[in-house]
Write a protein that holds these residues in place. Structure first.
Motif, PDB file in Angstrom:
ATOM      1  N   VAL A 129      37.568  12.410  17.139  1.00  0.00           N
ATOM      2  CA  VAL A 129      37.567  11.715  18.437  1.00  0.00           C
ATOM      3  C   VAL A 129      38.042  12.702  19.497  1.00  0.00           C
ATOM      4  O   VAL A 129      38.809  13.627  19.199  1.00  0.00           O
ATOM      5  CB  VAL A 129      38.452  10.445  18.460  1.00  0.00           C
ATOM      6  N   ALA A 136      47.452  13.047  22.169  1.00  0.00           N
ATOM      7  CA  ALA A 136      48.639  12.844  21.332  1.00  0.00           C
ATOM      8  C   ALA A 136      48.749  11.377  20.922  1.00  0.00           C
ATOM      9  O   ALA A 136      49.085  11.061  19.770  1.00  0.00           O
ATOM     10  CB  ALA A 136      49.894  13.277  22.085  1.00  0.00           C
ATOM     11  N   GLY A 137      48.454  10.486  21.855  1.00  0.00           N
ATOM     12  CA  GLY A 137      48.478   9.049  21.547  1.00  0.00           C
ATOM     13  C   GLY A 137      47.417   8.688  20.516  1.00  0.00           C
ATOM     14  O   GLY A 137      47.657   7.884  19.614  1.00  0.00           O
ATOM     15  N   MET A 138      46.252   9.303  20.657  1.00  0.00           N
ATOM     16  CA  MET A 138      45.189   9.050  19.672  1.00  0.00           C
ATOM     17  C   MET A 138      45.648   9.481  18.281  1.00  0.00           C
ATOM     18  O   MET A 138      45.477   8.744  17.299  1.00  0.00           O
ATOM     19  CB  MET A 138      43.940   9.861  20.036  1.00  0.00           C
ATOM     20  N   ALA A 177      48.639   9.774  17.148  1.00  0.00           N
ATOM     21  CA  ALA A 177      49.677   8.856  16.658  1.00  0.00           C
ATOM     22  C   ALA A 177      49.044   7.552  16.185  1.00  0.00           C
ATOM     23  O   ALA A 177      49.397   7.022  15.121  1.00  0.00           O
ATOM     24  CB  ALA A 177      50.704   8.591  17.756  1.00  0.00           C
ATOM     25  N   GLY A 178      48.115   7.038  16.969  1.00  0.00           N
ATOM     26  CA  GLY A 178      47.450   5.782  16.613  1.00  0.00           C
ATOM     27  C   GLY A 178      46.689   5.909  15.303  1.00  0.00           C
ATOM     28  O   GLY A 178      46.766   5.037  14.429  1.00  0.00           O
ATOM     29  N   LEU A 179      45.967   6.999  15.167  1.00  0.00           N
ATOM     30  CA  LEU A 179      45.168   7.192  13.954  1.00  0.00           C
ATOM     31  C   LEU A 179      46.071   7.323  12.728  1.00  0.00           C
ATOM     32  O   LEU A 179      45.773   6.787  11.661  1.00  0.00           O
ATOM     33  CB  LEU A 179      44.276   8.438  14.109  1.00  0.00           C
ATOM     34  N   ARG A 180      47.188   8.031  12.917  1.00  0.00           N
ATOM     35  CA  ARG A 180      48.125   8.193  11.798  1.00  0.00           C
ATOM     36  C   ARG A 180      48.700   6.835  11.398  1.00  0.00           C
ATOM     37  O   ARG A 180      48.757   6.486  10.222  1.00  0.00           O
ATOM     38  CB  ARG A 180      49.245   9.156  12.208  1.00  0.00           C
ATOM     39  N   ALA A 181      49.071   6.050  12.410  1.00  0.00           N
ATOM     40  CA  ALA A 181      49.636   4.728  12.125  1.00  0.00           C
ATOM     41  C   ALA A 181      48.615   3.836  11.410  1.00  0.00           C
ATOM     42  O   ALA A 181      48.976   3.028  10.563  1.00  0.00           O
ATOM     43  CB  ALA A 181      50.113   4.069  13.409  1.00  0.00           C
ATOM     44  N   LEU A 182      47.342   4.009  11.769  1.00  0.00           N
ATOM     45  CA  LEU A 182      46.301   3.179  11.161  1.00  0.00           C
ATOM     46  C   LEU A 182      45.823   3.743   9.828  1.00  0.00           C
ATOM     47  O   LEU A 182      44.928   3.188   9.192  1.00  0.00           O
ATOM     48  CB  LEU A 182      45.112   3.051  12.121  1.00  0.00           C
ATOM     49  N   ARG A 233      44.150   6.477   9.349  1.00  0.00           N
ATOM     50  CA  ARG A 233      42.818   7.080   9.409  1.00  0.00           C
ATOM     51  C   ARG A 233      42.931   8.606   9.408  1.00  0.00           C
ATOM     52  O   ARG A 233      43.886   9.168   9.929  1.00  0.00           O
ATOM     53  CB  ARG A 233      42.078   6.593  10.668  1.00  0.00           C
ATOM     54  N   THR A 270      40.809  10.662  10.819  1.00  0.00           N
ATOM     55  CA  THR A 270      40.094  11.213  11.967  1.00  0.00           C
ATOM     56  C   THR A 270      40.897  12.300  12.676  1.00  0.00           C
ATOM     57  O   THR A 270      42.103  12.142  12.891  1.00  0.00           O
ATOM     58  CB  THR A 270      39.779  10.069  12.952  1.00  0.00           C
ATOM     59  N   VAL A 284      52.021   1.984  17.658  1.00  0.00           N
ATOM     60  CA  VAL A 284      52.473   3.159  18.413  1.00  0.00           C
ATOM     61  C   VAL A 284      53.374   2.704  19.563  1.00  0.00           C
ATOM     62  O   VAL A 284      53.057   1.757  20.282  1.00  0.00           O
ATOM     63  CB  VAL A 284      51.290   3.967  18.991  1.00  0.00           C
ATOM     64  N   ALA A 325      49.715   8.342  26.546  1.00  0.00           N
ATOM     65  CA  ALA A 325      49.697   8.277  25.083  1.00  0.00           C
ATOM     66  C   ALA A 325      49.344   6.855  24.635  1.00  0.00           C
ATOM     67  O   ALA A 325      48.615   6.664  23.665  1.00  0.00           O
ATOM     68  CB  ALA A 325      51.047   8.701  24.513  1.00  0.00           C
ATOM     69  N   GLY A 362      45.641   6.535  24.818  1.00  0.00           N
ATOM     70  CA  GLY A 362      44.982   7.167  23.678  1.00  0.00           C
ATOM     71  C   GLY A 362      45.125   6.334  22.413  1.00  0.00           C
ATOM     72  O   GLY A 362      44.157   6.113  21.681  1.00  0.00           O
ATOM     73  N   ALA A 363      46.342   5.840  22.179  1.00  0.00           N
ATOM     74  CA  ALA A 363      46.603   5.070  20.954  1.00  0.00           C
ATOM     75  C   ALA A 363      45.825   3.757  20.971  1.00  0.00           C
ATOM     76  O   ALA A 363      45.196   3.371  19.984  1.00  0.00           O
ATOM     77  CB  ALA A 363      48.096   4.804  20.826  1.00  0.00           C
ATOM     78  N   ALA A 377      44.949   1.033  18.087  1.00  0.00           N
ATOM     79  CA  ALA A 377      46.301   0.763  17.593  1.00  0.00           C
ATOM     80  C   ALA A 377      47.030  -0.176  18.565  1.00  0.00           C
ATOM     81  O   ALA A 377      46.901  -0.032  19.782  1.00  0.00           O
ATOM     82  CB  ALA A 377      47.085   2.066  17.451  1.00  0.00           C
TER      83      ALA A 377
END
Ligand SMILES: Cc1ncc(C[n+]2csc(CCOP(=O)(O)OP(=O)(O)O)c2C)c(N)n1
Ligand code: SF4
Ligand SMILES: [Mg+2]
Lengths: 333, 401
Positions: free
Chosen positions: A68, A105-107, A109-114, A116, A118, B22, B64, B67-68, B73
């Motif tokens: 992404v 960075a947010g992406m 973090a989000g992907l890690r939390a989910l 995934r 990606t 997040v 952030a 993005g999350a 998320a």
């Protein structure tokens, strides 16, 4: 043929067909990913469009297509997404001019939390990266977020009509650094080397590249994608419009920028330079500057050899600093 | 279960039970206790599966979150005051992209002069940012509104701000009935984003839209906001049936049915207002109050209905628009524009700026003046304005009382 390097743009150019299949650029393959596809509104000869295509295709290839992208405002974003069209064949989000590193960075973090797998690429122009987005970029480095951030450096705010940025070279004419006064063009300052500042964060990988050596660019993206944590790639992408240069000179200019020492091409890991691309055929900065209208005031009727000499001195300093000219000229190839 | 808790901690515990994936936040008083607690919960595993990003600024925090949320998320942040302003560009972006981010605003004044104390200038300044704005009158309500905020945000794909008065609520220790994890899990389904970035189905989010479609995109955003006026009452009803607490939905009318004079306010000041209403009633004045829970979108119909045939409306606000006057007062007039006849006289009163307490005595004095028609409804009034101080500053005061 291992040492052979052909300067080619990489599509189906004749030069490419002469190399072994595994040495050819991704773009030479019929099944290339084409993350940014044709039909976008970039100027003819746009280095940024070319660089972004190579970077993302290489990143997609390295990640099995699982990527992404967070994109900053700027030419790349504007020419690729005139609603309702889009050139992107990769999952892509544009938020603002100065926040692409934080969005990326947010992406991550989000992907890690989910849970995934990606991978995340952030990208922007030099303005979005070294100026307005610099705080977010430094934060992303410092936290070592799992993001590959790519700066497409065309040395100015091109999207808004070619104003100077923190990456604009001295003496260059831009819309707000007119060739006036005793020091015409952009002021001579200390410069702002984003790659060196990135290195000071001791992140796992920092590299520079240009669109003159696309194989090298692809290799660096591939390498960056093999590493986790914050990675920074700074790509010189000539801009025919902003540099007042011929569209056909984009690759030549990128090559001259490296061969004159103006733009050092190197890699660094954890704050230490690990490799620098040697200059094969050193050229005076003159050759590079003369092809660009933005430096025209340094030549001609009111020529300013003194300023050219200052630019040469900066290039020479790079050559020494990064060891760009080998003591023993390499023989054979 | 009732617990004796600081407001910030109660909110942090509730947010954690909403299972954000997040959190990206940057510290600023009086929001700090909320995000400190949350970062502890992430470290201790009390909030499992959550990534906490310690960003370099509020602009970075909201970015952030963008993005999350963009990758699907559930995302939360909190800020106040200068921090909210530092986010401003990203706030508009989050709402434009329709990202259901939930944020607590611990309401605080905006400098200059710098002031860490409570008023509501911060969230009022972002009134047009396209975020839903909910205001809590108590810590219990703050807790309850956060749970509903996630439901509302995710159902409508809209970002939601829950505003709670800084210090007055965030730092007040009182008994709060914290929603249990199982209750929240039953009430708030796992996040199913309307659209998100997925490499298997790549989409372009945030493209450049020109004059041919920009108006329509903004229109849809307005429409989406208005949908919250239908959705929030439904959610608060569902909430009441699960948790047994009435959170009011859009507005909280108190003794308004037969009221001649109604005080309109937002946030914690309503506690004192209602006590003054009771005292006035005892003295034979038909007073009432109207708390605005949902300030954006503006519940014009609910406001008009609650005000009904009252003769006088006193809007007490902890913010104002310099050079113009009232902010909420203008919205109240807008709500009343189709009221029959001349409608009530609307008084604009600025109170409690930068942490100045809004005392019951001052409110009582104000209402006595209103009822006796000693106050000019065409002027902007500043409660407890210190005329002596103004004189000493050498600035003659005009047009104020
Ligand atoms: C906060 C903000 N300030 C200014 C702008 C206007 N703006 C848009 S793109 C741009 C310059 C982009 O320069 P760069 O990042 O180098 O990208 P390029 O267009 O050169 O590729 C500017 C100044 C903006 N969009 N947002
Ligand atoms: S102005 Fe420069 S960077 Fe922008 S599209 Fe044209 S060539 Fe590319
Ligand atoms: Mg640029």
């Amino acid at each position: 043929m291992t040492d052979l390097k052909l300067y080619q743009v990489g599509t189906f150019a004749a030069g490419n067909r002469l190399v072994d299949l595994e040495l050819r650029s991704v773009q030479a393959h019929a099944d290339r990913a084409n993350s940014i596809t044709s039909g976008h509104r970039a100027c003819q000869g746009c280095g940024e469009a070319l660089g972004a295509r190579y970077v993302l295709d290489a990143a997609m290839r390295a990640a099995g297509g699982d990527v992404v992208v967070a994109n900053a405002t700027g030419c790349l974003e504007v020419f690729s997404t005139p609603y309702p069209e889009s050139s992107w064949q990769v999952a892509w989000l544009h938020s603002l001019f100065g926040n692409a590193p934080a969005v990326a960075a947010g992406m991550a973090a989000g992907l890690r939390a989910l849970g995934r797998e990606t991978r995340v690429v952030g990208q922007g122009g030099d303005g979005g990266t070294v100026d307005i987005g610099f705080g977010c970029l430094s934060g992303m480095f410092e936290r070592n977020d799992d993001v590959l951030y790519v700066c497409y450096d065309n040395q100015g705010y091109m999207n808004t009509g070619v104003q100077r940025s923190g990456a604009t070279p001295p003496a260059a004419r831009t819309a707000n650094t007119a060739p006036l006064g005793p020091e015409p063009g952009n002021a001579f300052g200390q410069g702002k080397s984003a790659p060196l500042i990135a290195m000071a964060h001791e992140i796992p990988y920092v590299a520079t590249a240009t669109v003159a050596d696309l194989r090298d660019l692809e290799r660096k993206v591939e390498k960056a994608m093999s590493i986790r944590g914050a990675r920074y790639l700074h790509v010189l992408v000539p801009c025919p419009l902003g540099w007042a240069a011929a569209s056909s000179d984009t690759i030549r200019l990128a090559r001259l920028a490296t061969e004159s020492g103006i733009f050092p091409v190197f890699e660094a890991e954890y704050g230490e330079v690990t490799a620098a691309t040697p200059i094969r055929r050193p050229v005076p900065v003159d050759e590079y500057l003369r092809l660009q209208g933005r430096f025209a005031h340094l030549f001609g009727k009111h020529a300013r050899p003194d300023l050219v000499a200052r630019i040469q001195a900066a290039a020479d300093r790079n050559i020494v600093r990064f060891g760009l000219v080998e003591a023993e000229p390499r023989t054979g190839s | 279960m009732f617990e004796q808790l600081e407001g910030s901690r109660a909110v942090a515990k509730t947010v954690a039970r909403c299972r954000p994936a997040v959190i990206a936040a940057y510290p600023i008083s009086p929001q700090t206790h909320i995000v400190e607690a949350l970062s502890d919960f992430v470290r201790t595993g009390e909030l499992p599966g959550c990534e906490y990003l310690m960003v370099e600024s509020e602009f970075g925090a909201m970015s952030a979150c963008i993005g999350a949320s963009g990758v699907g998320a559930r995302t939360y942040t909190a800020t106040a005051s200068q921090g909210l302003l530092f986010m401003a560009e990203a706030l508009f972006n989050a709402s434009g992209l329709g990202l259901p981010i939930v944020m607590t605003v611990a309401n605080r004044a905006i400098g200059s002069p710098i002031n860490i104390w409570n008023d509501q200038s911060d969230s009022m300044s972002q009134r047009d940012a396209g975020w839903v704005q909910l205001f809590a009158t108590s810590n219990q309500e703050a807790v309850d509104l956060h749970v509903q905020a996630f439901v509302l945000a995710e159902r409508l794909s809209l970002p939601v701000m829950v505003c709670m008065d800084g210090f007055v609520l965030t730092h007040a220790v009182e008994a709060v009935d914290l929603p249990e994890q199982a209750q929240i899990d039953a009430f708030l389904p796992p996040f199913a984003p309307r659209q998100h970035l997925d490499s298997r189905d790549p989409i372009t989010i945030g493209s450049m839209v020109g004059p041919e479609a920009f108006t329509e995109v903004r229109y849809l955003m307005h429409d989406q906001q208005l949908a919250a006026l239908d959705e929030l009452p439904r959610i608060s009803q569902d909430f009441e049936s699960v948790f047994g607490r009435d959170t009011g939905g859009l507005v909280r009318p108190y003794r308004t049915e037969d009221a001649d004079v109604i005080v309109v306010a937002l946030g914690s000041v309503l506690g004192g207002v209602n006590e003054v209403v009771d005292a006035l009633r005892e003295d034979g004045v038909a007073a009432g109050s109207l708390g605005i829970t949902c300030f954006r979108p503006w519940p014009a119909e609910a406001v008009r209905a609650a005000i009904g045939p009252a003769r006088q409306v006193v809007v007490v606000e902890r913010a104002f628009a310099p050079g113009v006057g009232a902010i909420v007062g203008q919205d109240v007039r807008h709500a009343l524009r189709s009221a029959p006849g001349d409608g009530p006289a609307v008084y604009d009163v600025v109170a409690g700026l930068g942490g100045r307490p809004v005392t019951r005595a001052s409110l009582r004095g104000l209402l006595d003046d209103v009822v006796a028609e000693r106050l000019d409804p065409h002027e902007l009034h500043f409660l407890d304005l210190d005329h002596e101080l103004l004189e000493r500053a050498g600035t003659p005061w005009r047009r104020t009382s």
